[in-house]
Design a protein around this motif. Structure first.
Motif, PDB file in Angstrom:
ATOM      1  N   ALA A 102       0.872  -1.181   0.000  1.00 53.35           N
ATOM      2  CA  ALA A 102       0.000   0.000   0.000  1.00 53.35           C
ATOM      3  C   ALA A 102       0.903   1.223   0.000  1.00 53.35           C
ATOM      4  CB  ALA A 102      -0.909   0.022   1.218  1.00 53.35           C
ATOM      5  N   PHE A 103       0.327   2.363  -0.292  1.00 53.34           N
ATOM      6  CA  PHE A 103       1.103   3.594  -0.302  1.00 53.34           C
ATOM      7  C   PHE A 103       1.642   3.868   1.098  1.00 53.34           C
ATOM      8  CE2 PHE A 103       2.505   7.556  -1.929  1.00 53.34           C
ATOM      9  CZ  PHE A 103       2.375   8.463  -0.894  1.00 53.34           C
ATOM     10  N   SER A 104       2.968   4.054   1.171  1.00 59.36           N
ATOM     11  CA  SER A 104       3.625   4.402   2.419  1.00 59.36           C
ATOM     12  C   SER A 104       3.345   3.395   3.543  1.00 59.36           C
ATOM     13  CB  SER A 104       3.223   5.807   2.880  1.00 59.36           C
ATOM     14  OG  SER A 104       4.138   6.300   3.837  1.00 59.36           O
ATOM     15  N   SER A 105       3.342   2.134   3.195  1.00 61.73           N
ATOM     16  CA  SER A 105       3.129   1.078   4.181  1.00 61.73           C
ATOM     17  C   SER A 105       4.439   0.730   4.882  1.00 61.73           C
ATOM     18  CB  SER A 105       2.569  -0.154   3.485  1.00 61.73           C
ATOM     19  OG  SER A 105       2.579  -1.269   4.348  1.00 61.73           O
ATOM     20  N   ASN A 106       4.322   0.152   6.079  1.00 63.68           N
ATOM     21  CA  ASN A 106       5.509  -0.250   6.839  1.00 63.68           C
ATOM     22  C   ASN A 106       5.706  -1.760   6.897  1.00 63.68           C
ATOM     23  OD1 ASN A 106       6.284   2.392   7.533  1.00 63.68           O
ATOM     24  ND2 ASN A 106       4.877   2.414   9.272  1.00 63.68           N
ATOM     25  N   VAL A 107       4.904  -2.506   6.145  1.00 61.38           N
ATOM     26  CA  VAL A 107       5.022  -3.961   6.216  1.00 61.38           C
ATOM     27  C   VAL A 107       6.232  -4.445   5.437  1.00 61.38           C
ATOM     28  CG1 VAL A 107       2.571  -4.350   6.604  1.00 61.38           C
ATOM     29  CG2 VAL A 107       3.450  -4.278   4.274  1.00 61.38           C
ATOM     30  N   VAL A 108       6.861  -5.470   5.981  1.00 60.22           N
ATOM     31  CA  VAL A 108       8.010  -6.093   5.325  1.00 60.22           C
ATOM     32  C   VAL A 108       7.908  -7.610   5.508  1.00 60.22           C
ATOM     33  CG1 VAL A 108       9.653  -4.177   5.519  1.00 60.22           C
ATOM     34  CG2 VAL A 108       9.391  -5.774   7.429  1.00 60.22           C
ATOM     35  N   THR A 109       8.494  -8.345   4.591  1.00 63.77           N
ATOM     36  CA  THR A 109       8.580  -9.786   4.729  1.00 63.77           C
ATOM     37  C   THR A 109       9.697 -10.302   3.835  1.00 63.77           C
ATOM     38  OG1 THR A 109       7.402 -11.889   4.606  1.00 63.77           O
ATOM     39  CG2 THR A 109       6.917 -10.298   2.898  1.00 63.77           C
ATOM     40  N   LEU A 110      10.307 -11.403   4.252  1.00 62.79           N
ATOM     41  CA  LEU A 110      11.298 -12.079   3.422  1.00 62.79           C
ATOM     42  C   LEU A 110      10.724 -13.365   2.833  1.00 62.79           C
ATOM     43  CD1 LEU A 110      14.574 -11.556   5.508  1.00 62.79           C
ATOM     44  CD2 LEU A 110      13.943 -10.502   3.330  1.00 62.79           C
ATOM     45  N   THR A 111       9.402 -13.463   2.803  1.00 64.18           N
ATOM     46  CA  THR A 111       8.737 -14.619   2.205  1.00 64.18           C
ATOM     47  C   THR A 111       8.658 -14.442   0.701  1.00 64.18           C
ATOM     48  OG1 THR A 111       7.419 -14.931   4.192  1.00 64.18           O
ATOM     49  CG2 THR A 111       6.656 -16.001   2.178  1.00 64.18           C
ATOM     50  N   PRO A 112       9.366 -15.240  -0.088  1.00 63.13           N
ATOM     51  CA  PRO A 112       9.431 -14.996  -1.536  1.00 63.13           C
ATOM     52  C   PRO A 112       8.077 -15.052  -2.257  1.00 63.13           C
ATOM     53  CG  PRO A 112      11.140 -16.534  -0.860  1.00 63.13           C
ATOM     54  CD  PRO A 112      10.229 -16.363   0.303  1.00 63.13           C
ATOM     55  N   ARG A 113       7.151 -15.884  -1.779  1.00 62.30           N
ATOM     56  CA  ARG A 113       5.941 -16.126  -2.559  1.00 62.30           C
ATOM     57  C   ARG A 113       5.041 -14.917  -2.679  1.00 62.30           C
ATOM     58  NH1 ARG A 113       1.736 -16.889   0.972  1.00 62.30           N
ATOM     59  NH2 ARG A 113       2.267 -17.526   3.115  1.00 62.30           N
ATOM     60  N   VAL A 114       5.203 -13.910  -1.832  1.00 62.37           N
ATOM     61  CA  VAL A 114       4.342 -12.731  -1.938  1.00 62.37           C
ATOM     62  C   VAL A 114       4.859 -11.733  -2.965  1.00 62.37           C
ATOM     63  CG1 VAL A 114       3.673 -13.023   0.471  1.00 62.37           C
ATOM     64  CG2 VAL A 114       5.448 -11.359  -0.105  1.00 62.37           C
ATOM     65  N   TYR A 115       6.092 -11.938  -3.395  1.00 58.92           N
ATOM     66  CA  TYR A 115       6.694 -11.014  -4.356  1.00 58.92           C
ATOM     67  C   TYR A 115       6.314 -11.453  -5.761  1.00 58.92           C
ATOM     68  CZ  TYR A 115       9.390  -8.961  -0.574  1.00 58.92           C
ATOM     69  OH  TYR A 115       9.757  -8.310   0.573  1.00 58.92           O
ATOM     70  N   LYS A 116       5.625 -10.571  -6.487  1.00 57.05           N
ATOM     71  CA  LYS A 116       5.089 -10.940  -7.786  1.00 57.05           C
ATOM     72  C   LYS A 116       6.057 -10.650  -8.924  1.00 57.05           C
ATOM     73  CE  LYS A 116       1.120 -10.158 -10.822  1.00 57.05           C
ATOM     74  NZ  LYS A 116      -0.169  -9.446 -10.969  1.00 57.05           N
ATOM     75  N   TYR A 117       6.846  -9.603  -8.768  1.00 57.15           N
ATOM     76  CA  TYR A 117       7.720  -9.162  -9.860  1.00 57.15           C
ATOM     77  C   TYR A 117       9.180  -9.380  -9.458  1.00 57.15           C
ATOM     78  CZ  TYR A 117       3.403  -6.802 -11.107  1.00 57.15           C
ATOM     79  OH  TYR A 117       2.101  -6.537 -11.410  1.00 57.15           O
ATOM     80  N   TRP A 118       9.938  -9.956 -10.401  1.00 55.58           N
ATOM     81  CA  TRP A 118      11.324 -10.329 -10.131  1.00 55.58           C
ATOM     82  C   TRP A 118      12.244  -9.843 -11.231  1.00 55.58           C
ATOM     83  CZ3 TRP A 118      13.050 -13.283  -5.873  1.00 55.58           C
ATOM     84  CH2 TRP A 118      12.029 -13.732  -5.019  1.00 55.58           C
ATOM     85  N   GLY A 119      13.459  -9.470 -10.853  1.00 53.96           N
ATOM     86  CA  GLY A 119      14.484  -9.154 -11.829  1.00 53.96           C
ATOM     87  C   GLY A 119      15.244 -10.405 -12.236  1.00 53.96           C
ATOM     88  N   GLN A 120      16.113 -10.246 -13.217  1.00 56.68           N
ATOM     89  CA  GLN A 120      16.861 -11.389 -13.759  1.00 56.68           C
ATOM     90  C   GLN A 120      18.054 -11.778 -12.895  1.00 56.68           C
ATOM     91  OE1 GLN A 120      16.032 -13.330 -16.519  1.00 56.68           O
ATOM     92  NE2 GLN A 120      14.132 -12.190 -16.216  1.00 56.68           N
ATOM     93  N   GLY A 121      18.497 -10.867 -12.073  1.00 54.94           N
ATOM     94  CA  GLY A 121      19.579 -11.198 -11.159  1.00 54.94           C
ATOM     95  C   GLY A 121      20.931 -10.662 -11.590  1.00 54.94           C
ATOM     96  N   THR A 122      21.810 -10.521 -10.597  1.00 56.02           N
ATOM     97  CA  THR A 122      23.192 -10.106 -10.842  1.00 56.02           C
ATOM     98  C   THR A 122      24.103 -10.997 -10.005  1.00 56.02           C
ATOM     99  OG1 THR A 122      24.710  -8.210 -10.862  1.00 56.02           O
ATOM    100  CG2 THR A 122      23.151  -8.307  -9.044  1.00 56.02           C
ATOM    101  N   GLN A 123      25.191 -11.444 -10.608  1.00 57.74           N
ATOM    102  CA  GLN A 123      26.087 -12.386  -9.943  1.00 57.74           C
ATOM    103  C   GLN A 123      27.028 -11.651  -8.997  1.00 57.74           C
ATOM    104  OE1 GLN A 123      26.420 -15.942 -10.254  1.00 57.74           O
ATOM    105  NE2 GLN A 123      27.811 -15.657  -8.521  1.00 57.74           N
ATOM    106  N   VAL A 124      27.124 -12.154  -7.798  1.00 59.73           N
ATOM    107  CA  VAL A 124      28.109 -11.672  -6.820  1.00 59.73           C
ATOM    108  C   VAL A 124      29.019 -12.838  -6.475  1.00 59.73           C
ATOM    109  CG1 VAL A 124      28.469 -10.828  -4.474  1.00 59.73           C
ATOM    110  CG2 VAL A 124      26.626  -9.880  -5.885  1.00 59.73           C
TER     111      VAL A 124
END
Length: 128
Positions: A102-124
């Motif tokens: 939501a706009f200006s929300s404070n919620v956080v999570t490290l649960t991957p399944r809630v994240y809908k959009y993903w980048g291709q990644g960068t190698q470290v």
């Protein structure tokens, strides 16, 4: 449709630093929490850090606490992951991902399944 592009990865010696960037396009960033995840060969994907859409809340995996710092610049539509005191076990492909909250929300999570959009990644790679 939100698009995310990571940059800033590379080869660094143990103890060194890198700053990853996640550039977002396709929508305003103000409604999205952003997470960083990593996956090493033969290992499961691991949540590294996340930041709320407000920027006021952050979360870190125990393995990176005190070494990594996440931040965001909504005007630039970019999220950063500053990685210091890097260790060989930090070697992985790092992905950023977006979770619409939501706009200006404070919620956080490290649960991957809630994240809908993903980048291709960068190698470290952390190696001497």
């Amino acid at each position: 449709q939100l698009q995310l592009v990571e940059s800033g990865g590379g080869l660094v010696q143990p103890g060194g630093s890198l700053r990853l960037s996640c550039a977002v396009s396709g929508s305003t960033l103000d409604y999205y929490a952003i997470g960083w995840f990593r996956q090493a060969p033969g290992k499961e994907r691991e949540g590294v850090s996340c930041i709320s859409s407000s920027g006021a809340s952050t979360n870190y995996a125990d393995s990176v606490k005190g070494r990594f710092t996440i931040s965001r610049d909504n005007a630039k539509k970019t999220v950063y992951l500053q990685m210091n005191s890097l260790k060989p076990e930090d070697t992985a492909v790092y992905h950023c991902a977006a979770w619409r909250t939501a706009f200006s929300s404070n919620v956080v999570t490290l649960t991957p399944r809630v994240y809908k959009y993903w980048g291709q990644g960068t190698q470290v790679t952390v190696s001497s």
